[in-house]
Scaffold this active site. Structure first.
Site, PDB file in Angstrom:
ATOM      1  N   ASN A  25     -40.785  26.066  25.408  1.00  0.00           N
ATOM      2  CA  ASN A  25     -40.954  26.411  23.998  1.00  0.00           C
ATOM      3  C   ASN A  25     -39.575  26.601  23.349  1.00  0.00           C
ATOM      4  OD1 ASN A  25     -40.022  28.986  24.741  1.00  0.00           O
ATOM      5  ND2 ASN A  25     -42.067  29.890  24.738  1.00  0.00           N
ATOM      6  N   ASP A 214     -53.512  24.969  28.570  1.00  0.00           N
ATOM      7  CA  ASP A 214     -52.457  25.953  28.382  1.00  0.00           C
ATOM      8  C   ASP A 214     -51.859  25.845  26.974  1.00  0.00           C
ATOM      9  OD1 ASP A 214     -50.448  27.914  29.757  1.00  0.00           O
ATOM     10  OD2 ASP A 214     -49.182  26.420  28.781  1.00  0.00           O
TER      11      ASP A 214
END
Length: 339
Positions: A25, A214
């Site tokens: 991320n 996810d």
């Protein structure tokens, strides 16, 4: 984790890969789905290799279940992930693979345990995907280890049947939901299954599905907290039915329970064929993901309370609280045994 003596000619599988920016991320934390996908790839390789040591049809091992998985340490861009996968139990038509994930800082040489998981596979013939092959047995160090494996096999078989019986529909959220309600953060992802997603059978890889799950769970958690979030654990993932190339999958995540420091998110995968009109939408996979909220120094943050609306949300919240308390008690018990 114990180490049986495997079928002659086989050994534990070792894989490694450096984590790249597209694995993480914006804060540099590697997505849990990337780790799950790597775990499944290792499990598939070691299972398929083992099942093809026997005569007869060539086969490919397909994932049917992942046991509860804890993300023990965060993994960051630039670290090297080492995957070790080993077959630890075989029944007539299935096998258990246990996987250890280590993360290495190549600048300091330091290593940390990032994850460990147990997966169940069944071998399917390449000529006929509906034909389940027999699994070559492994040799065990002791009768006790074989018996422990048998107990794990029976337990997961029972839980898979119970989960399949609890399938329910996912309703779209009401218009303009309030912040911190289930409807506010509920999210869906639609994905067309293409050739790159599939095995030699033209069915989707289990790791591809887990990565999508996810991603959706992460979106739900981020919408609820509006902070950096990471995967903390995944409850058992059950693969109810195979997903074929050309299917459209709808992956939906919704909050079920929130504690002071964690969020439980139910993720459901439904599939329907674009070309086979007689194939109606069906539930393919289900699981519960747990996420935590982090500050800029990767320290846990309090999670906003979940606003419960209606009897169904209340029921799911109570069930989530029971799972939370059970997991917490298990962590305490494990910690006491280690001391």
């Amino acid at each position: 984790m114990w180490a049986p003596q495997l079928h002659e000619g086989l050994s534990p599988l070792q894989l490694c890969r450096i984590m790249r920016p597209d694995d993480a991320n914006i804060m540099g934390n590697v997505h849990g789905g990337i780790i799950l996908k790597m775990i499944e790839e290792a499990g598939c390789i070691v299972s398929t290799r083992h099942c093809n040591t026997q005569d007869g049809d060539r086969c490919l091992a397909l994932l049917v279940r992942v046991e509860k998985t804890e993300f023990l340490s965060p993994v960051f861009i630039g670290e090297v992930v080492h995957i070790s996968a080993e077959i630890t139990y075989t029944s007539k038509h299935s096998l258990e693979v246990q996987v250890i994930v280590m993360a290495e800082n190549i600048l300091t040489g330091g290593k940390k345990l990032a994850n460990k998981a147990a997966l169940w596979y069944v071998p399917c013939s390449l000529q006929n995907v509906n034909k389940i092959m027999e699994v070559p047995s492994i040799q065990y160090v002791s009768a006790e280890q074989k018996e422990e494996g048998r107990k794990r096999y029976e337990a997961q078989k029972t839980e898979r049947m119970e989960t399949k019986a609890r399938i329910e529909e996912v309703l779209p959220p009401l218009p303009n939901p309030e912040p911190h309600t289930v409807g506010f953060s509920q999210s869906s992802l639609i994905h067309l299954v293409g050739p790159l997603d599939c095995t030699l059978h033209d069915y989707v890889h289990g790791g591809v599905t887990m990565k999508l799950m996810d991603e959706v769970a992460g979106i739900v958690a981020a919408r609820h907290c509006n902070t950096n979030i990471v995967t903390a654990s995944v409850d058992a993932i059950n693969f109810h039915r195979k997903i074929k190339k050309g299917c459209v999958v709808t992956v939906t995540g919704r909050l079920t329970f929130v504690s002071n420091r964690s969020m439980e998110i139910e993720v459901l995968v439904d599939a329907a064929s674009l070309v086979e009109k007689e194939m109606k939408k069906y539930r393919a996979v289900s699981a519960f993901f747990t996420f935590i909220s982090l500050d800029k120094d990767n320290k846990p943050l309090p999670v906003p309370p979940l606003k419960i609306e209606g009897e169904e949300e209340q029921r799911r919240s109570e069930e989530g609280n029971a799972r939370y308390l059970q997991a917490k008690a298990k962590r305490v018990a494990d910690k006491d045994r280690q001391q």
